[in-house]
Design an enzyme around this catalytic site. Structure first.
Site, PDB file in Angstrom:
ATOM      1  N   TYR A  11      21.639 -13.859  -0.562  1.00  0.00           N
ATOM      2  CA  TYR A  11      22.871 -14.247   0.121  1.00  0.00           C
ATOM      3  C   TYR A  11      23.268 -15.654  -0.300  1.00  0.00           C
ATOM      4  CZ  TYR A  11      22.751 -10.363   3.434  1.00  0.00           C
ATOM      5  OH  TYR A  11      22.778  -9.123   4.007  1.00  0.00           O
ATOM      6  N   TYR A  71      16.394  -6.763  -0.275  1.00  0.00           N
ATOM      7  CA  TYR A  71      15.758  -8.086  -0.195  1.00  0.00           C
ATOM      8  C   TYR A  71      14.598  -8.079   0.799  1.00  0.00           C
ATOM      9  CZ  TYR A  71      18.958  -8.791   3.845  1.00  0.00           C
ATOM     10  OH  TYR A  71      19.650  -8.664   5.015  1.00  0.00           O
ATOM     11  N   ARG A  92      14.481  -5.034   3.262  1.00  0.00           N
ATOM     12  CA  ARG A  92      15.691  -4.389   3.767  1.00  0.00           C
ATOM     13  C   ARG A  92      16.293  -3.503   2.666  1.00  0.00           C
ATOM     14  NH1 ARG A  92      19.091  -5.485   7.507  1.00  0.00           N
ATOM     15  NH2 ARG A  92      18.977  -3.252   7.592  1.00  0.00           N
ATOM     16  N   HIS A 107      22.416  -2.965   1.739  1.00  0.00           N
ATOM     17  CA  HIS A 107      23.373  -2.707   2.820  1.00  0.00           C
ATOM     18  C   HIS A 107      24.521  -3.689   2.733  1.00  0.00           C
ATOM     19  CE1 HIS A 107      20.568  -5.745   4.377  1.00  0.00           C
ATOM     20  NE2 HIS A 107      21.638  -6.254   4.976  1.00  0.00           N
ATOM     21  N   HIS A 117      27.159  -5.548   5.439  1.00  0.00           N
ATOM     22  CA  HIS A 117      27.473  -5.790   6.848  1.00  0.00           C
ATOM     23  C   HIS A 117      28.972  -5.602   7.064  1.00  0.00           C
ATOM     24  CE1 HIS A 117      23.554  -7.725   7.872  1.00  0.00           C
ATOM     25  NE2 HIS A 117      23.561  -8.016   6.587  1.00  0.00           N
TER      26      HIS A 117
HETATM   27 FE   LIG Z   1      21.733  -8.322   5.443  1.00  0.00          FE
END
Ligand SMILES: [Fe+2]
Lengths: 209, 265
Positions: free
Chosen positions: B134, B173, B183, B186, B188
């Site tokens: 991110y 990640y 995870r 995905h 959000h």
């Molecule tokens: Fe996330």
């Protein structure tokens, strides 16, 4: 006209998932905490902590606020995230319109502050107890939580309020902002979970049916 | 409890978490009425460790839209053309260069639970880059940042409730819920309906991702049919020749609204 229940063939809904920790580059926007038009003399400040069940501050929560406009209108107005047409940057509200919508991330201490106009009752029921509607998102919270901020000035209306009047006093108190510091400043803390030792009361959260 | 009395923190393994997930799912299906009570996750879901101190213990207080039709929450904020720019829905064009990764198109319709399209409303997305990182300071995953990718987008729905984004497929990640926790890929999503009660933040997953069964966040939705609704479908009709692969993801917002009885909305 009152809402009706949805038709029996209601669609299966999309489940909620947590906002996670990394929304900071996407959701908060400059001026999100300032719903009041610039320099408005009636501006009130509502501030406080968001805390977890252990009493620890929640530094990665996002609070959203929604309220009636000063005339009790509930249509809202666009422009909360107004953009610079040249650079595309969010330049925020135009300082004149009241959009009714605010968005505030908590800081590293789990604190937030909102600057808005006093809550007003919807035009359809001018005697109702005014409040700010609040939606709470946080890492660790799999499904957002709704709560409300009521104000001490409207104590007389609180007795007739459909929500406050059916809560025990210690629970109702969690929805009441209290005067704090200078005039027109209020404190409103949000406790996602009550303390096991009773040192803080869990905030009342709402489910809309 | 003083710190010296705290037992040494033993990080749970994936096997521990997977056992907890299976137990929760079995409990949900063993409910006397049969099947889970709600499509939404229980807020108290210990396999997702961060939920433990961040869920209310007391039952939520019901507010009935029929009994309280003037509730402020039955209406909601409005957004318009001043709130976004033409480039916001294309996450691959926000920087001078092209981001790395597999370019994708994600599109679908947003309806309320009565089947009405959600028109002219704000859809916001955010995601990791193709390497699973991110553009956020607190993300310490040692995967490369992409100077040509921020990973945030906005769109307004059209008259059919449709939205469309162009982006790159996010990478999986690691996170610290348990040992070797990853995870699944995905995106959000943040959605507004016609009422504040319909507000939704959720995550869209990708079909065929081998990480799906291991993830306690997705597994917090204990109804398999509801869980499947969080997984987009590959849709060849949405793929654009020599440009991007298409995914379709339709969204249904929960919650009552003041507009249920109004015509033509
Ligand atoms: Fe996330």
């Amino acid at each position: 006209m009152p809402p009706t229940t949805p038709p029996s063939g209601a669609l299966p809904v999309t489940p909620s998932q947590t906002i996670g920790p990394f929304f900071g580059h996407a959701l908060p926007f400059p001026g999100g905490e300032r719903i009041a038009p610039a320099g408005h003399p009636d501006t009130v400040t509502v501030h406080g902590h968001v805390r977890d069940g252990a009493g620890a501050p929640v530094p990665d929560a996002l609070l959203e606020f929604w309220q009636a406009d000063p005339d009790g209108g509930l249509t809202g107005a666009p422009g909360s995230l107004r953009r610079d047409p040249v650079t595309g940057a969010v330049i925020g509200r135009n300082g004149v319109d009241f959009t009714g919508f605010g968005r505030v991330p908590t800081d590293a201490d789990g604190r937030y502050a909102l600057h808005t106009l006093p809550a007003t009752a919807p035009a359809g029921c001018p005697g109702a107890a005014p409040y700010l509607a609040v939606c709470v998102f946080a890492r660790g919270l799999l499904h957002h939580l709704f709560t409300r901020v009521y104000f001490p000035e409207h104590e007389a209306a609180h007795a007739a309020d459909a929500l406050l009047s059916r809560l025990p006093e210690d629970r109702a108190r969690t929805l009441l902002a209290r005067p704090d510091g200078p005039a027109r400043h209020y404190r409103f803390d949000i406790h996602l979970q009550g303390a096991e030792d009773g040192s803080h009361e869990e905030t009342v959260f709402l489910a809309f049916r | 409890m003083t710190p010296s009395m705290t037992p040494p923190a033993v990080q749970p393994t994936q096997a521990d978490i997977s056992r907890e997930i299976a137990a929760r799912e079995a409990a949900a299906h063993a409910r006397p009425e049969g099947g889970p009570a709600s499509a939404h996750p229980a807020r108290n879901y210990p396999p997702y460790r961060s939920s433990i101190h961040r869920h209310p213990r007391q039952p939520l207080v019901a507010v009935d839209a029929l009994a309280d039709p003037e509730a402020v929450e039955l209406t909601g904020p409005a957004f318009g053309v001043t709130d976004l720019t033409d480039l916001d829905a294309d996450l691959t064009r926000q920087h001078p260069g092209e981001p790395l990764g597999e370019r994708i198109t994600v599109s679908g319709r947003i309806l309320d639970r009565t089947g009405r399209p959600v028109r002219g409303q704000l859809v916001e997305i955010w995601q990791a880059n193709a390497a699973g990182r991110y553009a956020h300071r607190r993300d310490r995953h040692p995967a490369p940042l992409d100077p040509n990718f921020t990973g945030a987008g906005r769109a307004l729905t059209d008259d059919d409730g449709r939205y469309a984004f162009t982006t790159v497929k996010p990478g999986a990640y690691p996170w610290r819920n348990h040992g070797n926790a990853w995870r699944p890929a995905h995106i959000h999503f943040s959605l507004f309906g016609s009422a504040f009660t319909q507000r939704l933040i959720t995550q869209m997953y990708f079909p065929g991702d081998p990480l799906l069964p291991y993830d306690p966040v997705l597994a917090s939705v204990t109804d398999p049919a509801a869980r499947a609704r969080l997984v987009a479908a590959y849709d060849h009709e949405l793929s654009r020749p020599e440009r991007s692969l298409g995914y379709r993801w339709d969204i249904v917002l929960d919650g009552p609204s003041a507009t249920w009885t109004e015509e033509g909305r």
